[in-house]
Design an enzyme around this catalytic site. Structure first.
Site, short mmCIF file in Angstrom:
data_model
loop_
_atom_site.label_atom_id
_atom_site.label_comp_id
_atom_site.label_asym_id
_atom_site.label_seq_id
_atom_site.Cartn_x
_atom_site.Cartn_y
_atom_site.Cartn_z
N ASP A 72 7.50 3.79 2.43
CA ASP A 72 7.77 5.20 3.51
C ASP A 72 9.32 5.19 3.46
OD1 ASP A 72 8.10 6.99 5.10
OD2 ASP A 72 6.40 6.21 6.62
N LYS A 90 6.37 7.59 -0.66
CA LYS A 90 6.91 8.70 0.07
C LYS A 90 8.27 8.94 -0.36
CE LYS A 90 4.04 9.31 4.35
NZ LYS A 90 4.20 9.27 5.70
N VAL A 132 -1.25 9.37 6.17
CA VAL A 132 -2.47 9.15 5.03
C VAL A 132 -3.13 8.09 5.55
CG1 VAL A 132 -1.83 9.94 2.92
CG2 VAL A 132 -0.80 7.84 3.43
N ARG A 141 -9.08 2.25 7.75
CA ARG A 141 -8.64 1.32 6.94
C ARG A 141 -10.05 1.28 5.65
NH1 ARG A 141 -3.73 -1.35 7.99
NH2 ARG A 141 -3.65 -1.99 10.09
N ASP A 162 0.85 -1.20 0.08
CA ASP A 162 -0.18 -0.22 -0.01
C ASP A 162 0.85 1.41 -0.09
OD1 ASP A 162 0.94 -1.08 2.50
OD2 ASP A 162 -0.81 0.67 3.44
C1 PRP Z 1 3.20 -0.13 6.26
C2 PRP Z 1 3.10 -0.31 5.00
C3 PRP Z 1 4.42 -1.01 4.50
C4 PRP Z 1 5.34 -0.31 5.66
C5 PRP Z 1 6.23 0.78 4.87
O1 PRP Z 1 2.83 -0.97 7.15
O2 PRP Z 1 2.02 -1.13 4.70
O3 PRP Z 1 4.43 -2.55 4.74
O4 PRP Z 1 4.48 0.30 6.74
O5 PRP Z 1 7.10 1.53 5.77
P1 PRP Z 1 8.43 1.63 5.50
O6 PRP Z 1 8.86 1.85 3.81
O7 PRP Z 1 8.86 2.51 6.22
O8 PRP Z 1 9.07 0.20 5.97
P2 PRP Z 1 2.42 -0.94 8.67
O9 PRP Z 1 3.81 -1.13 9.55
O10 PRP Z 1 1.67 0.39 8.99
O11 PRP Z 1 1.55 -2.22 8.81
P3 PRP Z 1 0.02 -2.27 8.16
O12 PRP Z 1 0.21 -2.39 6.92
O13 PRP Z 1 -0.40 -3.78 8.92
O14 PRP Z 1 -0.99 -1.10 8.48
#
Ligand code: PRP
Length: 177
Positions: free
Chosen positions: A101, A129, A151, A163, A98
């Site tokens: 970052d 990002k 977001v 979500r 999704d």
């Molecule tokens: C989010 C997203 C990615 C990760 C990206 O998951 O789904 O897997 O963060 O971040 P990064 O590039 O800084 O590693 P999150 O940890 O929020 O878990 P979720 O998908 O279960 O909400």
């Protein structure tokens, strides 16, 4: 409570997912089956929409990872919580996220899945990002570039909230309590 303000509308998401699906279908047209690996939880809606719009043979897998964060800041350490169920050796793999970052999660996933000798491995994310990148990681398909903002919606959460929002919205620091 009011819904978060719209950053990317349902209509824009729909159009972009159509474009990504067309591009991916074209790129994989002569490759046979592609294994789409959705990274839980955030990718579940994007994967559902993207996978239904592809015109190529595909199978669906999921993985779950957990990143260690100090409050909302990534520490860069990632661990696997749930693995895929199938053997991916000699198969074409497309990781579906999704959001990318810092890039630590995707780098970890490419490392672990790449070591299993897939025929190819590519990456797709709905949101990127770029300003927050801490590691260099290859992203083959990007839905939208966004700035350094929080977001929610279309699978993404803040503390498990929002979500199921049908669009991508922004959360202000004051809303996070
Ligand atoms: C989010 C997203 C990615 C990760 C990206 O998951 O789904 O897997 O963060 O971040 P990064 O590039 O800084 O590693 P999150 O940890 O929020 O878990 P979720 O998908 O279960 O909400």
């Amino acid at each position: 409570m009011n819904n978060p303000p719209v950053l990317i509308s349902e209509e824009k998401i729909r159009q972009r997912v159509d474009e990504l699906a067309a591009q991916i279908s074209s790129d994989y047209a002569d490759k046979g089956d592609v294994v789409l690996i959705g990274i839980l939880k955030g990718s579940f809606i994007f994967l559902a929409d993207l996978s239904r719009r592809l015109s190529i043979p595909r199978t669906i897998e999921f993985m779950a990872v957990s990143s260690y964060r100090n409050t909302s800041v990534s520490t860069g350490a990632v661990r696997m919580v749930m693995d895929v169920r199938s053997n991916i050796e000699n198969r074409h793999v497309l990781i579906v996220e999704d959001i990318v970052d810092t890039g630590h999660t995707l780098k970890y996933l490419i490392g672990i899945l790449g070591s299993r000798k897939p025929a190819s491995i590519r990456t797709c994310t709905l949101l990127h990002k770029a300003e927050s990148a801490e590691v260099d990681v290859r992203i083959d398909y990007i839905g939208f570039g966004i700035g350094d903002e929080w977001v929610v919606g279309y699978g993404l959460d803040y503390a498990e909230r929002d979500r199921s929002l049908p669009y991508i919205g922004t959360i202000q620091p004051d809303d996070r309590a």
